[in-house]
Design a protein around this motif. Structure first.
Motif, mmCIF file in Angstrom:
data_model
loop_
_atom_site.group_PDB
_atom_site.id
_atom_site.type_symbol
_atom_site.label_atom_id
_atom_site.label_comp_id
_atom_site.label_asym_id
_atom_site.label_seq_id
_atom_site.Cartn_x
_atom_site.Cartn_y
_atom_site.Cartn_z
ATOM 1 N N LEU A 4 22.588 9.907 -58.009
ATOM 2 C CA LEU A 4 22.111 10.965 -58.983
ATOM 3 C C LEU A 4 23.122 12.085 -58.748
ATOM 4 C CD1 LEU A 4 19.811 12.349 -60.501
ATOM 5 C CD2 LEU A 4 18.765 12.969 -58.412
ATOM 6 N N THR A 5 23.587 12.312 -59.992
ATOM 7 C CA THR A 5 24.645 13.568 -60.143
ATOM 8 C C THR A 5 24.048 14.781 -60.923
ATOM 9 O OG1 THR A 5 25.851 12.499 -62.114
ATOM 10 C CG2 THR A 5 26.593 11.956 -59.838
ATOM 11 N N ARG A 69 23.932 0.325 -57.902
ATOM 12 C CA ARG A 69 23.389 -0.372 -59.119
ATOM 13 C C ARG A 69 22.856 0.377 -60.190
ATOM 14 N NH1 ARG A 69 18.241 -4.603 -58.406
ATOM 15 N NH2 ARG A 69 18.444 -5.420 -60.822
ATOM 16 N N TYR A 70 22.434 1.681 -59.901
ATOM 17 C CA TYR A 70 21.883 2.565 -60.847
ATOM 18 C C TYR A 70 22.689 3.961 -60.684
ATOM 19 C CZ TYR A 70 18.188 -0.695 -61.598
ATOM 20 O OH TYR A 70 17.487 -2.160 -61.634
ATOM 21 N N PHE A 71 22.865 4.827 -61.847
ATOM 22 C CA PHE A 71 23.403 5.807 -61.983
ATOM 23 C C PHE A 71 22.860 6.705 -62.908
ATOM 24 C CE2 PHE A 71 28.215 7.833 -61.052
ATOM 25 C CZ PHE A 71 28.006 8.893 -61.477
ATOM 26 N N ILE A 72 22.576 7.922 -62.269
ATOM 27 C CA ILE A 72 21.503 8.806 -63.055
ATOM 28 C C ILE A 72 22.150 10.323 -63.026
ATOM 29 C CG2 ILE A 72 19.370 9.693 -63.307
ATOM 30 C CD1 ILE A 72 18.151 7.506 -61.844
ATOM 31 N N HIS A 73 22.384 10.950 -64.181
ATOM 32 C CA HIS A 73 23.003 12.151 -64.249
ATOM 33 C C HIS A 73 21.951 13.223 -64.888
ATOM 34 C CE1 HIS A 73 26.027 15.200 -64.509
ATOM 35 N NE2 HIS A 73 25.935 15.359 -66.175
ATOM 36 N N PRO A 204 14.709 18.086 -64.492
ATOM 37 C CA PRO A 204 15.332 16.766 -64.801
ATOM 38 C C PRO A 204 15.311 15.896 -63.412
ATOM 39 C CG PRO A 204 16.370 17.759 -66.363
ATOM 40 C CD PRO A 204 15.658 18.906 -65.388
ATOM 41 N N SER A 205 15.868 16.406 -62.634
ATOM 42 C CA SER A 205 15.956 16.048 -61.260
ATOM 43 C C SER A 205 14.747 15.736 -60.483
ATOM 44 C CB SER A 205 17.039 16.679 -60.353
ATOM 45 O OG SER A 205 16.484 18.010 -60.016
ATOM 46 N N ALA A 206 13.840 16.878 -60.854
ATOM 47 C CA ALA A 206 12.233 16.414 -60.006
ATOM 48 C C ALA A 206 11.765 15.260 -60.670
ATOM 49 C CB ALA A 206 11.625 17.760 -60.394
#
Length: 217
Positions: A4-5, A69-73, A204-206
């Protein structure tokens, strides 16, 4: 492993609050990262980038180091679609670089992860699914906004998501960006950004943290 970035720490603080236990703190190309657990998922949180070059550079370094495996921005964006208003949250299902023309044969439109989109919608059904456009420009005029929207039909504009999406595509990593509208991309953009960023940027990160608490990815 899930990454998570965000651009700034304020945009990722919603996930930091749910990170327990913390397993590791470190640096990756001079940016701080924290590895830990949210729900039953191992996750790495990283922030600190501006523009497409830094976004791509950091995304590749993260993938090389952690093999996720997963990348979330997550983070803030400006409205492009005239129907979008401040506070709307957009999950990208298509990513476009609005300021470049792709070389012949190159893929210039990248699709987002259907799996991540479905999991996010499961915990926040008010999310808007649509295109996110990225470019190395701070959009702050009605004319510029209209031109980009005419070409891309994107919901929002930022300076990073599409670059990260391209890197993830090339590496076979599922990607998704979740952005909240903090300005209208018009002449009052800088004022709107200052007024709205701190109070809206963490949302969004929450949402992602809540999704990770609920779902094992």
């Amino acid at each position: 492993m899930i990454v998570l970035t965000s651009v700034l720490k304020e945009e990722i603080i919603g996930a930091f609050r749910e990170l327990l236990p913390v397993l590791e703190n470190g640096e990756i190309i001079k940016r701080p990262y924290t590895r830990g657990i949210i729900g039953s998922n191992e996750i790495v949180l990283v922030y600190g980038l501006i523009g497409k070059v830094e976004a791509a550079m950091l995304a590749q370094a993260i993938i090389d180091k952690f093999n996720p495996r997963y990348f979330i921005h997550c983070g803030a964006a400006g409205a492009l679609n005239p129907e979008r208003k401040i506070g709307d949250i957009v999950c990208g299902n298509l990513y476009i670089e609005h300021d470049v023309y792709a070389r012949q044969g190159a893929k210039c439109e990248i699709y987002g992860s259907q799996i991540l989109t479905e999991k996010i919608v499961d915990v926040y059904d008010k999310v808007i699914i649509g295109t996110i456009a990225s470019g190395d420009v701070f959009v702050e005029s009605e004319d510029e906004k209209a031109k980009i929207y005419e070409v891309t039909k994107a919901e929002v504009v930022d300076m990073d998501s599409s670059a990260m999406a391209k890197v993830c595509y090339e590496n076979g990593v599922d990607f998704c960006a979740l952005k909240i509208v903090v300005d209208t991309s018009e002449k009052e953009t800088r004022k709107e950004y200052r007024l709205n960023f701190k109070k809206l940027a963490p949302f969004p990160s929450a949402i992602v943290a809540e999704m990770l608490e609920k779902h094992l990815l």
